[in-house]
Design an enzyme around this catalytic site. Structure first.
Site, mmCIF file in Angstrom:
data_model
loop_
_atom_site.group_PDB
_atom_site.id
_atom_site.type_symbol
_atom_site.label_atom_id
_atom_site.label_comp_id
_atom_site.label_asym_id
_atom_site.label_seq_id
_atom_site.Cartn_x
_atom_site.Cartn_y
_atom_site.Cartn_z
ATOM 1 C CB SER A 153 52.046 -17.093 -10.713
ATOM 2 O OG SER A 153 50.987 -17.465 -9.859
ATOM 3 C CE1 TYR A 166 48.912 -13.344 -12.813
ATOM 4 C CE2 TYR A 166 48.524 -15.307 -11.510
ATOM 5 C CZ TYR A 166 49.252 -14.158 -11.757
ATOM 6 O OH TYR A 166 50.318 -13.826 -10.944
HETATM 7 P P1 NAD Z 1 52.246 -4.888 -8.607
HETATM 8 O O1 NAD Z 1 50.876 -4.616 -9.133
HETATM 9 O O2 NAD Z 1 52.516 -4.637 -7.159
HETATM 10 O O3 NAD Z 1 53.327 -4.126 -9.487
HETATM 11 C C1 NAD Z 1 53.268 -4.277 -10.869
HETATM 12 C C2 NAD Z 1 54.346 -3.448 -11.519
HETATM 13 O O4 NAD Z 1 54.190 -3.595 -12.930
HETATM 14 C C3 NAD Z 1 54.224 -1.954 -11.213
HETATM 15 O O5 NAD Z 1 55.519 -1.377 -11.219
HETATM 16 C C4 NAD Z 1 53.410 -1.440 -12.403
HETATM 17 O O6 NAD Z 1 53.616 -0.054 -12.668
HETATM 18 C C5 NAD Z 1 53.980 -2.314 -13.514
HETATM 19 N N1 NAD Z 1 53.084 -2.457 -14.652
HETATM 20 C C6 NAD Z 1 51.767 -2.749 -14.639
HETATM 21 N N2 NAD Z 1 51.301 -2.764 -15.897
HETATM 22 C C7 NAD Z 1 52.352 -2.488 -16.706
HETATM 23 C C8 NAD Z 1 52.500 -2.332 -18.107
HETATM 24 N N3 NAD Z 1 51.460 -2.474 -18.941
HETATM 25 N N4 NAD Z 1 53.719 -2.041 -18.604
HETATM 26 C C9 NAD Z 1 54.783 -1.857 -17.775
HETATM 27 N N5 NAD Z 1 54.699 -1.981 -16.431
HETATM 28 C C10 NAD Z 1 53.492 -2.284 -15.916
HETATM 29 O O7 NAD Z 1 52.532 -6.421 -8.998
HETATM 30 P P2 NAD Z 1 53.175 -7.586 -8.127
HETATM 31 O O8 NAD Z 1 52.117 -8.150 -7.248
HETATM 32 O O9 NAD Z 1 54.466 -7.147 -7.550
HETATM 33 O O10 NAD Z 1 53.436 -8.684 -9.268
HETATM 34 C C11 NAD Z 1 54.614 -8.702 -10.030
HETATM 35 C C12 NAD Z 1 54.670 -10.021 -10.783
HETATM 36 O O11 NAD Z 1 54.623 -11.092 -9.862
HETATM 37 C C13 NAD Z 1 53.490 -10.214 -11.747
HETATM 38 O O12 NAD Z 1 53.944 -10.831 -12.920
HETATM 39 C C14 NAD Z 1 52.567 -11.148 -10.972
HETATM 40 O O13 NAD Z 1 51.781 -11.934 -11.821
HETATM 41 C C15 NAD Z 1 53.583 -11.978 -10.221
HETATM 42 N N6 NAD Z 1 53.061 -12.591 -9.002
HETATM 43 C C16 NAD Z 1 52.516 -11.817 -8.006
HETATM 44 C C17 NAD Z 1 52.041 -12.435 -6.867
HETATM 45 C C18 NAD Z 1 51.431 -11.642 -5.737
HETATM 46 O O14 NAD Z 1 50.822 -12.257 -4.830
HETATM 47 N N7 NAD Z 1 51.595 -10.321 -5.695
HETATM 48 C C19 NAD Z 1 52.086 -13.830 -6.745
HETATM 49 C C20 NAD Z 1 52.659 -14.564 -7.775
HETATM 50 C C21 NAD Z 1 53.134 -13.944 -8.904
#
Ligand code: NAD
Length: 271
Positions: A153, A166
């Site tokens: 991130s 985080y």
């Molecule tokens: P999301 O919440 O849309 O999806 C998360 C996924 O992880 C889902 O498939 C969920 O079922 C799975 N998950 C959650 N807890 C879990 C667990 N304990 N074990 C196995 N699977 C699990 O998330 P996202 O927004 O797509 O984020 C994905 C990654 O990208 C994360 O690492 C997040 O920190 C990073 N990220 C997201 C953003 C954003 O703005 N969405 C920005 C920067 C980084």
């Protein structure tokens, strides 16, 4: 007979096996789709309703033309995190691409951060990638090729208020990326991190809907306001843009990208 005027479909990842953690939604799902579209076999992971998971496996299998399965490990549990790659190796016989994507966050000042929640965030965001990488590397070394992509991130490269766990976990993930890249530098295995800014996943649309209701504005205006909050571009990143960067890291063109932390953030960190 082949038509010489029609280019054959290029499936550069046919024969490759990929594990994408947290790939039942959001960025992970977009990465899984992108890998499937290039012919990779897939091990999906993440939560979801049983019927929806069956449908997802079927649709990605059709897209990939190769075997796709769902492995339901809860990666905040270290035992399940350590067992995930061995399950992939058992089912597929190899693992070429590992995408550590599953992650979560907690927002509060550090004084109010529940210690148990800190442990959960570290377990999912940092400890799980440690377990998947350490268990994947022997197979990748034996195969002589591998791609490890950690979804960090902007908070892996800069601080942020009310996000101590985080920020710490994502900085840790960027550090882990560099350490693994150096340990594999003499091989055809690479390890890199992608550092997105705000991405238009389900949570973004949910927050925009709430803001629109609160402020009596259109959903589109609410989306623009949220995007403008952090992103100098005024746009959020799409999950597909993150997936395209992941695909690039899987290509041979990226074979000498090692230990990088690639920002994809609308200019957030350029300020
Ligand atoms: P999301 O919440 O849309 O999806 C998360 C996924 O992880 C889902 O498939 C969920 O079922 C799975 N998950 C959650 N807890 C879990 C667990 N304990 N074990 C196995 N699977 C699990 O998330 P996202 O927004 O797509 O984020 C994905 C990654 O990208 C994360 O690492 C997040 O920190 C990073 N990220 C997201 C953003 C954003 O703005 N969405 C920005 C920067 C980084």
């Amino acid at each position: 007979m082949n038509n010489p005027l029609v280019a054959p479909t290029v499936r550069p990842l046919a024969g490759r096996v990929a594990l994408v953690t947290g790939s039942t939604d959001g960025i992970g799902l977009a990465i899984a789709r992108a890998l499937a579209s290039q012919g990779a076999s897939l091990a999906l992971n993440g939560f979801g309703e049983a019927a929806a998971l069956v449908q997802l496996v079927e649709s990605l299998g059709a897209l990939s033309g190769s075997y796709v399965c769902h492995l339901p490990a809860d990666l905040s549990d270290p035992q399940q995190a350590a067992a995930l790659v061995p399950q992939v190796l058992q089912q597929f016989g190899r693992l070429d691409i590992l995408v550590n994507n599953a992650g979560t966050q907690h927002k509060s000042p550090i004084e109010e951060h529940p210690p148990g929640r800190w442990d959960q965030i570290m377990a999912l965001n940092l400890d799980a990638p440690f377990h998947t990488i350490r268990t994947a590397l022997p197979a990748m070394r034996q195969q002589g090729w591998g791609r490890i992509i950690n979804i960090a991130s902007v908070y892996g490269l800069a601080g942020g208020i009310d996000r101590s766990s985080y920020v710490a976990s994502k900085h840790g993930l960027v550090g882990l990326t560099k350490a693994v890249a150096l340990e594999t530098a003499r091989t055809a295995i690479t390890c890199n991190a992608i550092c997105p800014g705000d991405v238009s996943t389900r949570i973004f649309y949910r927050n925009a809907k709430l803001l629109a209701e609160q402020e009596q504005i259109s959903r589109q205006e609410a989306q623009q306001r949220i995007a403008a909050g952090n992103m100098p571009s005024g746009h959020v990143v799409s999950p597909e843009q993150v997936a395209s960067l992941a695909l690039y890291l899987c290509s041979e063109a990226a074979s000498e990208m090692r230990g990088t932390a690639l920002s994809l953030d609308g200019g957030w960190l350029a300020r």
